[in-house]
Write a protein that holds these residues in place. Structure first.
Motif, PDB file in Angstrom:
ATOM      1  N   UNK A 144       0.828  -1.208   0.000  1.00 58.83           N
ATOM      2  CA  UNK A 144       0.000   0.000   0.000  1.00 58.83           C
ATOM      3  C   UNK A 144       0.863   1.259   0.000  1.00 58.83           C
ATOM      4  N   UNK A 145       0.472   2.202  -0.832  1.00 62.50           N
ATOM      5  CA  UNK A 145       1.032   3.546  -0.780  1.00 62.50           C
ATOM      6  C   UNK A 145      -0.078   4.545  -1.113  1.00 62.50           C
ATOM      7  N   UNK A 146       0.190   5.825  -0.945  1.00 55.22           N
ATOM      8  CA  UNK A 146      -0.854   6.847  -1.095  1.00 55.22           C
ATOM      9  C   UNK A 146      -1.363   6.989  -2.521  1.00 55.22           C
ATOM     10  N   UNK A 147      -0.553   6.648  -3.499  1.00 54.52           N
ATOM     11  CA  UNK A 147      -0.984   6.813  -4.883  1.00 54.52           C
ATOM     12  C   UNK A 147      -2.061   5.804  -5.277  1.00 54.52           C
ATOM     13  N   UNK A 148      -2.285   4.789  -4.493  1.00 52.30           N
ATOM     14  CA  UNK A 148      -3.310   3.793  -4.810  1.00 52.30           C
ATOM     15  C   UNK A 148      -4.717   4.363  -4.691  1.00 52.30           C
ATOM     16  N   UNK A 149      -4.875   5.416  -3.936  1.00 56.95           N
ATOM     17  CA  UNK A 149      -6.207   5.999  -3.743  1.00 56.95           C
ATOM     18  C   UNK A 149      -6.740   6.601  -5.048  1.00 56.95           C
ATOM     19  N   UNK A 150      -5.851   7.111  -5.884  1.00 53.36           N
ATOM     20  CA  UNK A 150      -6.286   7.727  -7.135  1.00 53.36           C
ATOM     21  C   UNK A 150      -6.067   6.830  -8.351  1.00 53.36           C
ATOM     22  N   UNK A 151      -5.374   5.722  -8.188  1.00 55.97           N
ATOM     23  CA  UNK A 151      -5.081   4.829  -9.306  1.00 55.97           C
ATOM     24  C   UNK A 151      -6.318   3.990  -9.644  1.00 55.97           C
ATOM     25  N   UNK A 152      -6.774   3.984 -10.901  1.00 58.21           N
ATOM     26  CA  UNK A 152      -7.977   3.207 -11.260  1.00 58.21           C
ATOM     27  C   UNK A 152      -7.771   1.694 -11.204  1.00 58.21           C
ATOM     28  N   UNK A 153      -6.527   1.244 -11.197  1.00 54.15           N
ATOM     29  CA  UNK A 153      -6.260  -0.195 -11.126  1.00 54.15           C
ATOM     30  C   UNK A 153      -6.568  -0.780  -9.740  1.00 54.15           C
ATOM     31  N   UNK A 154      -6.659   0.058  -8.732  1.00 46.71           N
ATOM     32  CA  UNK A 154      -6.878  -0.425  -7.379  1.00 46.71           C
ATOM     33  C   UNK A 154      -8.285  -0.090  -6.858  1.00 46.71           C
ATOM     34  N   UNK A 155      -9.120   0.448  -7.680  1.00 50.46           N
ATOM     35  CA  UNK A 155     -10.492   0.745  -7.253  1.00 50.46           C
ATOM     36  C   UNK A 155     -11.334  -0.502  -7.336  1.00 50.46           C
ATOM     37  N   UNK A 156     -12.515  -0.444  -6.772  1.00 51.40           N
ATOM     38  CA  UNK A 156     -13.375  -1.626  -6.778  1.00 51.40           C
ATOM     39  C   UNK A 156     -13.762  -1.996  -8.211  1.00 51.40           C
ATOM     40  N   UNK A 157     -13.830  -3.294  -8.489  1.00 50.19           N
ATOM     41  CA  UNK A 157     -14.116  -3.751  -9.865  1.00 50.19           C
ATOM     42  C   UNK A 157     -15.530  -3.473 -10.311  1.00 50.19           C
TER      43      UNK A 157
END
Length: 111
Positions: free
Chosen positions: A98-111
């Motif tokens: 986990x890092x902070x950039x995951x919050x805005x990355x579309x690859x880590x959002x709910x499917x």
């Protein structure tokens, strides 16, 4: 005869109770007796033992089977390893630390 056996048995039992109740503790103080070289070796060994801490490297990416990973209420997968949380990428299926950039990355959002 029975009195003698009873006294001997009582003494043996008393000996075991007394000897088991004594607790041994390691001697932490340095011995006054002995050469100076033995004291310096002991002090340097103590410093080396105290200074060595094993640090394990935390991998940034791991591959985990989805059956082993946990699922959140919104459908995202995560895996906890040694106190670190890894989140599954929808793009390649790997788990990333986990890092902070995951919050805005579309690859880590709910499917």
């Amino acid at each position: 005869m029975k009195k003698a056996q009873l006294v001997i048995t009582a003494l043996v039992m008393l000996f075991f109770v007394i000897s088991c109740s004594k607790k041994t503790q390691p001697n932490t103080s340095r011995s006054v007796y002995g050469s100076d070289s033995s004291r310096t070796v002991n002090s340097t060994a103590a410093k080396v033992a105290a200074s060595k801490k094993i640090k394990t490297k935390v991998p940034k990416v791991i591959v985990v089977n989805d059956h082993v990973a946990s699922k959140t209420f919104d459908g995202r997968y995560y895996y906890d390893l040694d106190g670190h949380r890894y989140w599954r990428s929808n793009k390649d299926g790997k788990y990333y630390l986990y890092n902070k950039s995951m919050a805005t990355d579309p690859n880590f959002r709910k499917p």
